[in-house]
Design a protein around this motif. Structure first.
Motif, PDB file in Angstrom:
ATOM      1  N   MET A   1      53.743 -39.845 -12.882  1.00 15.27           N
ATOM      2  CA  MET A   1      52.030 -40.887 -13.274  1.00 15.27           C
ATOM      3  C   MET A   1      52.368 -41.870 -12.216  1.00 15.27           C
ATOM      4  N   ASN A   2      51.060 -42.681 -12.701  1.00 21.40           N
ATOM      5  CA  ASN A   2      50.655 -43.688 -11.236  1.00 21.40           C
ATOM      6  C   ASN A   2      51.259 -44.311 -11.759  1.00 21.40           C
ATOM      7  N   THR A   3      52.316 -45.197 -10.673  1.00 27.77           N
ATOM      8  CA  THR A   3      52.356 -46.249 -10.504  1.00 27.77           C
ATOM      9  C   THR A   3      52.125 -47.648 -10.849  1.00 27.77           C
ATOM     10  N   ASP A   4      50.537 -47.473 -10.169  1.00 27.27           N
ATOM     11  CA  ASP A   4      49.769 -48.504  -9.496  1.00 27.27           C
ATOM     12  C   ASP A   4      49.503 -49.036 -11.567  1.00 27.27           C
ATOM     13  N   GLN A   5      48.681 -47.566 -11.831  1.00 28.15           N
ATOM     14  CA  GLN A   5      48.028 -47.529 -13.062  1.00 28.15           C
ATOM     15  C   GLN A   5      49.559 -48.325 -14.401  1.00 28.15           C
ATOM     16  N   LEU A   6      50.551 -47.626 -14.370  1.00 28.02           N
ATOM     17  CA  LEU A   6      51.722 -47.698 -15.382  1.00 28.02           C
ATOM     18  C   LEU A   6      52.360 -49.409 -15.252  1.00 28.02           C
ATOM     19  N   ASN A   7      51.832 -50.182 -13.452  1.00 33.65           N
ATOM     20  CA  ASN A   7      52.497 -51.472 -14.145  1.00 33.65           C
ATOM     21  C   ASN A   7      51.054 -52.484 -14.632  1.00 33.65           C
ATOM     22  N   ARG A   8      50.268 -51.859 -14.110  1.00 33.58           N
ATOM     23  CA  ARG A   8      48.733 -52.826 -14.454  1.00 33.58           C
ATOM     24  C   ARG A   8      48.611 -52.815 -16.415  1.00 33.58           C
ATOM     25  N   MET A   9      49.511 -51.508 -16.813  1.00 40.78           N
ATOM     26  CA  MET A   9      49.236 -51.546 -18.563  1.00 40.78           C
ATOM     27  C   MET A   9      50.173 -52.027 -18.937  1.00 40.78           C
ATOM     28  N   HIS A  10      51.942 -52.072 -18.058  1.00 39.11           N
ATOM     29  CA  HIS A  10      52.777 -53.111 -18.518  1.00 39.11           C
ATOM     30  C   HIS A  10      51.832 -54.455 -18.677  1.00 39.11           C
ATOM     31  N   SER A  11      52.113 -55.148 -17.982  1.00 38.76           N
ATOM     32  CA  SER A  11      51.932 -56.476 -17.513  1.00 38.76           C
ATOM     33  C   SER A  11      51.155 -57.191 -17.730  1.00 38.76           C
ATOM     34  N   GLY A  97      38.395 -50.354 -11.219  1.00 37.20           N
ATOM     35  CA  GLY A  97      39.957 -50.434 -11.544  1.00 37.20           C
ATOM     36  C   GLY A  97      41.243 -51.333 -13.051  1.00 37.20           C
ATOM     37  N   ILE A  98      40.009 -49.664 -14.419  1.00 40.94           N
ATOM     38  CA  ILE A  98      40.464 -49.768 -15.233  1.00 40.94           C
ATOM     39  C   ILE A  98      41.040 -47.941 -15.698  1.00 40.94           C
ATOM     40  N   VAL A  99      42.230 -48.328 -16.275  1.00 41.33           N
ATOM     41  CA  VAL A  99      43.125 -47.276 -16.360  1.00 41.33           C
ATOM     42  C   VAL A  99      42.106 -46.439 -17.410  1.00 41.33           C
ATOM     43  N   PRO A 100      42.181 -44.954 -16.843  1.00 44.24           N
ATOM     44  CA  PRO A 100      41.630 -43.907 -18.053  1.00 44.24           C
ATOM     45  C   PRO A 100      42.772 -42.707 -19.033  1.00 44.24           C
ATOM     46  N   ILE A 101      42.390 -43.050 -20.586  1.00 44.31           N
ATOM     47  CA  ILE A 101      43.007 -42.096 -21.567  1.00 44.31           C
ATOM     48  C   ILE A 101      42.056 -41.542 -22.499  1.00 44.31           C
ATOM     49  N   LEU A 102      42.732 -40.786 -22.177  1.00 47.59           N
ATOM     50  CA  LEU A 102      42.433 -39.362 -23.150  1.00 47.59           C
ATOM     51  C   LEU A 102      42.605 -38.932 -24.751  1.00 47.59           C
ATOM     52  N   LYS A 103      41.368 -39.087 -25.911  1.00 46.56           N
ATOM     53  CA  LYS A 103      42.254 -39.129 -26.998  1.00 46.56           C
ATOM     54  C   LYS A 103      42.682 -37.258 -27.292  1.00 46.56           C
ATOM     55  N   GLN A 134      43.380 -32.204 -13.184  1.00 45.47           N
ATOM     56  CA  GLN A 134      42.135 -32.119 -12.450  1.00 45.47           C
ATOM     57  C   GLN A 134      41.529 -33.856 -13.084  1.00 45.47           C
ATOM     58  N   LYS A 135      41.465 -34.656 -13.739  1.00 43.65           N
ATOM     59  CA  LYS A 135      41.084 -34.941 -14.207  1.00 43.65           C
ATOM     60  C   LYS A 135      41.208 -36.869 -14.648  1.00 43.65           C
ATOM     61  N   HIS A 136      42.542 -36.799 -13.422  1.00 39.46           N
ATOM     62  CA  HIS A 136      43.301 -37.656 -13.485  1.00 39.46           C
ATOM     63  C   HIS A 136      43.571 -38.762 -14.090  1.00 39.46           C
ATOM     64  N   ILE A 137      44.179 -38.287 -15.539  1.00 42.80           N
ATOM     65  CA  ILE A 137      44.088 -38.966 -16.916  1.00 42.80           C
ATOM     66  C   ILE A 137      45.436 -39.492 -16.237  1.00 42.80           C
ATOM     67  N   PHE A 138      45.572 -41.127 -17.273  1.00 43.73           N
ATOM     68  CA  PHE A 138      47.262 -41.367 -16.918  1.00 43.73           C
ATOM     69  C   PHE A 138      47.493 -41.045 -18.759  1.00 43.73           C
ATOM     70  N   GLY A 139      47.089 -41.074 -19.625  1.00 47.92           N
ATOM     71  CA  GLY A 139      48.295 -41.146 -20.977  1.00 47.92           C
ATOM     72  C   GLY A 139      46.709 -40.587 -21.669  1.00 47.92           C
ATOM     73  N   THR A 140      47.823 -40.410 -23.329  1.00 46.88           N
ATOM     74  CA  THR A 140      46.611 -39.916 -24.358  1.00 46.88           C
ATOM     75  C   THR A 140      47.027 -40.715 -25.818  1.00 46.88           C
ATOM     76  N   LYS A 141      46.151 -40.634 -26.778  1.00 48.93           N
ATOM     77  CA  LYS A 141      45.895 -41.399 -27.991  1.00 48.93           C
ATOM     78  C   LYS A 141      45.484 -40.230 -28.865  1.00 48.93           C
ATOM     79  N   ALA A 142      46.682 -40.212 -30.058  1.00 51.23           N
ATOM     80  CA  ALA A 142      46.448 -39.036 -30.739  1.00 51.23           C
ATOM     81  C   ALA A 142      46.320 -40.732 -32.397  1.00 51.23           C
ATOM     82  N   ARG A 143      45.963 -40.267 -33.154  1.00 52.18           N
ATOM     83  CA  ARG A 143      46.066 -41.134 -34.226  1.00 52.18           C
ATOM     84  C   ARG A 143      45.806 -40.037 -35.788  1.00 52.18           C
ATOM     85  N   SER A 144      46.429 -40.491 -36.123  1.00 53.51           N
ATOM     86  CA  SER A 144      46.894 -40.725 -38.574  1.00 53.51           C
ATOM     87  C   SER A 144      46.773 -41.515 -39.272  1.00 53.51           C
ATOM     88  N   VAL A 145      46.878 -41.314 -40.670  1.00 52.00           N
ATOM     89  CA  VAL A 145      47.040 -42.448 -40.821  1.00 52.00           C
ATOM     90  C   VAL A 145      47.558 -42.330 -42.223  1.00 52.00           C
TER      91      VAL A 145
END
Length: 297
Positions: A1-11, A97-103, A134-145
């Motif tokens: 994972m991208n450390t710069d993106q992880l640090n940004r998301m965390h703090s 400079g915005i972290v990309p996340i995939l649903k 290929q798409k350089h995604i940092f993380g994912t999102k999955a929804r349930s209700v």
């Protein structure tokens, strides 16, 4: 994972912009934007072209910057398209400079035990590998209700969320687990207590180096999720707007210390296809600043 993106998301201060409306919710998003169904009819390709134009207009707006926005959640078709000649995720990170996340979820099963679990996600390992490599995604999102308090149902939701989350972590990405509690649940507070207990148990069972994120309905009891926010295994805890107006969602969010926004409909509230560039940017800027202020409480 991208450390710069992880640090940004965390703090870093800011919030997550959810631009991930999928096939079922796209017509509602377009209608709110001023595009009725007669503009595309049964032509799904045209519908997705129009919603990509809307998302691209938001992302390229001068108001949509890393000064207020940490990350953006993308629908898979948005990930696979381009903005100004760059793949969307690369545009977000390299230009903004915005972290990309995939649903990654594919919708919900019918209700059982007062919950709606996720439908199966075919080819998930392949999707995760493509998103990462290929798409350089940092993380994912999955929804349930969760529709009401029900110990068996809530346990099924939590187990499924962590099962998918573990699969995402194994692929080297950071999962956002989104077990939404419906804001109209008859016993919302009890459902949230059940959800908290279930999540707490499974976080405690994760290895020390595990990293996850959570996206939860703003709780009835303020600061219910403070222990998750403080947990080193949890990169960030975000709140969905869940059908609240932006004003109400911001007000509830501001009472929950350390909880940040991950809004979709509330972010785009007031935007219209017919607005001039100046009016569009001004409306979006007002939304972004108000959500940001609520997220840094």
């Amino acid at each position: 994972m991208n450390t710069d993106q992880l640090n940004r998301m965390h703090s870093a201060p800011g919030f997550i912009a959810a631009l991930d409306q999928s096939g079922g919710s796209t017509p509602r998003a377009l209608k709110a934007y001023g595009i009725d169904e007669d503009a595309y009819g049964d032509d799904k390709d045209k519908m997705f072209d129009l919603v990509h134009e809307m998302r691209a207009r938001i992302i390229t707006s001068p108001s949509f910057t890393a000064a207020h926005i940490l990350a953006s959640i993308l629908f898979e078709q948005t990930m696979d398209r381009e903005i100004e000649g760059l793949p969307t995720a690369d545009f977000l990170w390299e230009r903004k400079g915005i972290v990309p996340i995939l649903k990654i979820d594919k919708g919900l099963e019918d209700e059982t035990d007062h919950v709606r679990v996720m439908k199966p996600i075919p080819g998930l390992d392949e999707t995760l590998a493509r998103a990462r490599d290929q798409k350089h995604i940092f993380g994912t999102k999955a929804r349930s209700v969760i529709l009401d308090a029900d110990e068996a149902g809530v346990a099924r939701i939590v187990d499924q969320q962590f099962e998918i989350g573990n699969q995402v972590r194994a692929a080297g990405l950071v999962p956002i687990l989104e077990p939404e509690v419906d804001i109209h649940a008859p016993d919302k507070e009890k459902a949230e207590d059940q959800l908290h207990a279930g999540i707490r148990e499974l976080i405690d069972g994760l290895p020390e180096d595990a990293r996850i994120m959570l996206k939860l309905t703003p709780p009835t009891k303020d600061d219910l999720y403070a222990d998750f926010i403080a947990d080193p295994k949890v990169v960030r805890v975000a709140a969905l707007s869940g059908g609240y107006s932006r004003h109400d969602a911001n007000e509830i969010l501001s009472r929950n210390h350390g909880l940040i926004a991950s809004f979709s409909r509330a972010l785009s509230e007031g935007l219209s296809v017919d607005q001039s560039a100046e009016d569009f940017d001004a409306t979006l800027a007002s939304s972004i600043v108000s959500i940001y202020q609520a997220s840094i409480s």
